[in-house]
Design a protein around this motif. Structure first.
Motif, PDB file in Angstrom:
ATOM      1  N   MET A 107     -17.481   8.882  20.399  1.00 17.99           N
ATOM      2  CA  MET A 107     -18.607   8.131  19.696  1.00 17.99           C
ATOM      3  C   MET A 107     -19.381   7.563  21.253  1.00 17.99           C
ATOM      4  O   MET A 107     -20.777   7.891  21.029  1.00 17.99           O
ATOM      5  CB  MET A 107     -18.237   7.068  18.944  1.00 17.99           C
ATOM      6  CG  MET A 107     -19.524   6.188  18.413  1.00 17.99           C
ATOM      7  SD  MET A 107     -19.135   5.384  17.071  1.00 17.99           S
ATOM      8  CE  MET A 107     -18.258   3.925  17.782  1.00 17.99           C
ATOM      9  N   HIS A 108     -18.971   7.406  22.141  1.00 23.12           N
ATOM     10  CA  HIS A 108     -19.420   6.805  23.296  1.00 23.12           C
ATOM     11  C   HIS A 108     -19.113   7.918  24.582  1.00 23.12           C
ATOM     12  O   HIS A 108     -18.042   7.874  24.904  1.00 23.12           O
ATOM     13  CB  HIS A 108     -19.160   5.440  23.583  1.00 23.12           C
ATOM     14  CG  HIS A 108     -19.545   4.475  22.636  1.00 23.12           C
ATOM     15  ND1 HIS A 108     -18.968   3.249  22.139  1.00 23.12           N
ATOM     16  CD2 HIS A 108     -20.761   4.518  21.815  1.00 23.12           C
ATOM     17  CE1 HIS A 108     -19.477   2.712  21.160  1.00 23.12           C
ATOM     18  NE2 HIS A 108     -20.924   3.378  20.845  1.00 23.12           N
ATOM     19  N   PHE A 157     -16.813   3.766  12.702  1.00 19.88           N
ATOM     20  CA  PHE A 157     -16.666   2.498  13.467  1.00 19.88           C
ATOM     21  C   PHE A 157     -15.361   1.921  12.949  1.00 19.88           C
ATOM     22  O   PHE A 157     -14.767   1.127  13.874  1.00 19.88           O
ATOM     23  CB  PHE A 157     -18.026   1.665  13.045  1.00 19.88           C
ATOM     24  CG  PHE A 157     -19.098   2.330  13.360  1.00 19.88           C
ATOM     25  CD1 PHE A 157     -19.323   3.403  14.032  1.00 19.88           C
ATOM     26  CD2 PHE A 157     -20.348   1.659  12.955  1.00 19.88           C
ATOM     27  CE1 PHE A 157     -20.527   3.723  14.520  1.00 19.88           C
ATOM     28  CE2 PHE A 157     -21.468   1.988  13.010  1.00 19.88           C
ATOM     29  CZ  PHE A 157     -21.788   3.020  13.843  1.00 19.88           C
ATOM     30  N   TYR A 191     -12.869  -2.913  14.777  1.00 12.10           N
ATOM     31  CA  TYR A 191     -14.051  -3.443  13.991  1.00 12.10           C
ATOM     32  C   TYR A 191     -13.420  -2.933  12.456  1.00 12.10           C
ATOM     33  O   TYR A 191     -13.095  -1.826  12.309  1.00 12.10           O
ATOM     34  CB  TYR A 191     -15.167  -2.446  14.405  1.00 12.10           C
ATOM     35  CG  TYR A 191     -16.602  -2.952  13.592  1.00 12.10           C
ATOM     36  CD1 TYR A 191     -17.175  -3.943  13.851  1.00 12.10           C
ATOM     37  CD2 TYR A 191     -16.823  -1.881  12.332  1.00 12.10           C
ATOM     38  CE1 TYR A 191     -18.304  -4.521  12.696  1.00 12.10           C
ATOM     39  CE2 TYR A 191     -17.961  -2.430  11.595  1.00 12.10           C
ATOM     40  CZ  TYR A 191     -18.478  -3.607  11.964  1.00 12.10           C
ATOM     41  OH  TYR A 191     -19.532  -4.035  11.016  1.00 12.10           O
ATOM     42  N   ASP A 210     -26.251   0.418  10.672  1.00  6.79           N
ATOM     43  CA  ASP A 210     -25.708   1.161  11.712  1.00  6.79           C
ATOM     44  C   ASP A 210     -24.468   2.085  11.265  1.00  6.79           C
ATOM     45  O   ASP A 210     -23.687   1.332  10.527  1.00  6.79           O
ATOM     46  CB  ASP A 210     -25.266   0.241  12.921  1.00  6.79           C
ATOM     47  CG  ASP A 210     -25.287   1.269  14.100  1.00  6.79           C
ATOM     48  OD1 ASP A 210     -24.981   2.526  13.842  1.00  6.79           O
ATOM     49  OD2 ASP A 210     -25.088   0.954  15.164  1.00  6.79           O
ATOM     50  N   CYS A 227     -22.274  -1.326  10.068  1.00  5.14           N
ATOM     51  CA  CYS A 227     -22.711  -2.816  10.579  1.00  5.14           C
ATOM     52  C   CYS A 227     -23.980  -2.810   9.644  1.00  5.14           C
ATOM     53  O   CYS A 227     -24.795  -2.118   9.528  1.00  5.14           O
ATOM     54  CB  CYS A 227     -22.853  -2.442  11.994  1.00  5.14           C
ATOM     55  SG  CYS A 227     -21.394  -2.050  12.980  1.00  5.14           S
TER      56      CYS A 227
HETATM   57  N1  MF3 Z   1     -23.566   2.356  16.509  1.00  9.15           N
HETATM   58  C1  MF3 Z   1     -23.026   1.595  17.412  1.00  9.15           C
HETATM   59  C2  MF3 Z   1     -23.043   2.261  18.854  1.00  9.15           C
HETATM   60  O1  MF3 Z   1     -23.862   3.084  19.100  1.00  9.15           O
HETATM   61  C3  MF3 Z   1     -21.576   1.538  17.197  1.00  9.15           C
HETATM   62  C4  MF3 Z   1     -21.114   0.236  16.529  1.00  9.15           C
HETATM   63  S1  MF3 Z   1     -19.755  -0.386  17.183  1.00  9.15           S
HETATM   64  C5  MF3 Z   1     -18.629  -0.765  16.065  1.00  9.15           C
HETATM   65  O2  MF3 Z   1     -22.588   1.911  19.685  1.00  9.15           O
HETATM   66  F1  MF3 Z   1     -17.424  -1.087  16.637  1.00  9.15           F
HETATM   67  F2  MF3 Z   1     -19.140  -0.970  15.088  1.00  9.15           F
HETATM   68  F3  MF3 Z   1     -18.125   0.734  15.936  1.00  9.15           F
END
Ligand code: MF3
Ligand code: CO
Length: 249
Positions: free
Chosen positions: A176-177, A58, A64, A96, A69
């Motif tokens: 990640m996404h 993150f 960020y 998170d 988080c």
């Molecule tokens: N776990 C979050 C997600 O799945 C990610 C946090 S967003 C960040 O989208 F900017 F903090 F990385």
């Protein structure tokens, strides 16, 4: 972005990332107690990552600032760790966390009680975790994203809580996404079919009150508009021929 199917070798790499995510979240859990700040949790996670030589997912993502988080009480997601945020008995804190290992991501979240919490908060945590497990149980090749979302939503709404609509789960892999988006609501049979080799992060965010959220002026912290408590549980799961394999354990 198209859906990227992962080979068994890639899923093994994602399992390594996922195990580290789980381990760090359990370390954070062990540190949560009244009087600790959310920045203390951040420091514990940073120290462990340094020992492991592992990169956080993150920090630096769209600017960020932290590896965790930490979202307290009515904060839903994306709360920023702060030395000013002192946890007190009765709070709940959603943590998170993600890493990237050998080019592959793992992502998970848990909501942790601080000291003794009241019965309503305890029920919120139990139901949100159960909704994640119900979503995972719906995962198999040929099931749809609507089957997963409906399974999550059913558990939540049966208990009188609400599913947040403004944030959803996601495909995950070398990014990640990735596609597809994985809503925590939906209708059985609707939406994309799951296939062997897909890897998705299922991440219900559940408000005790109404589902609406708003983002605070820090540009990150999303809170329940009605000020109700909110919980968040997430796992990264692979779709296998036999059903879901949870990678963040
Ligand atoms: N776990 C979050 C997600 O799945 C990610 C946090 S967003 C960040 O989208 F900017 F903090 F990385
Ligand atoms: Co996620």
């Amino acid at each position: 972005m198209a859906v990227v199917l992962k080979s068994p070798q890639e899923i093994e790499k994602m399992g390594r990332a996922g195990r580290i995510v789980h381990e760090v979240l359990e370390l954070v859990r062990s540190k949560v107690k009244p009087g600790v700040t959310t920045y203390d949790l951040e420091k514990a996670a940073v120290a462990r990552l340094k020992d492991l030589g592992v990169k956080a997912a993150f920090k630096g993502y769209q600017g960020y600032p932290c590896v965790l988080c930490t979202s307290v009480n009515s904060e839903v997601v994306h709360g920023i760790p702060s030395p000013k945020r002192v946890l007190k008995a009765g709070d709940i804190v959603s943590v998170d966390f993600g890493v990237v290992v050998d080019g592959y991501y793992g992502d998970a979240a848990v909501t942790i009680p601080v000291g003794a919490i009241d019965a309503d908060a305890a029920r919120l945590l139990k139901v949100t975790e159960a909704s994640l497990q119900a979503g995972i149980a719906a995962v198999r090749p040929g099931a749809t994203l609507g089957d997963v979302g409906a399974a999550v939503q059913g558990v939540v709404e049966r208990e009188g809580f609400s599913v947040v609509r403004d944030f959803v789960g996601h495909g995950i892999g070398a990014n990640m996404h990735e596609d597809p988006q994985v809503p925590n609501f939906g209708a059985p049979g609707q939406g994309m079919k799951l296939r062997t080799g897909m890897v998705i992060a299922i991440e219900p965010m559940v408000n005790a009150g109404k589902p609406e959220v708003m983002v605070l002026p820090d540009g990150w912290t999303a809170v329940a508009k009605d000020g109700s408590m909110s919980a968040h549980f997430e796992h990264t799961v692979a779709v296998t021929a036999d059903g879901a394999r949870i990678l963040t354990v």
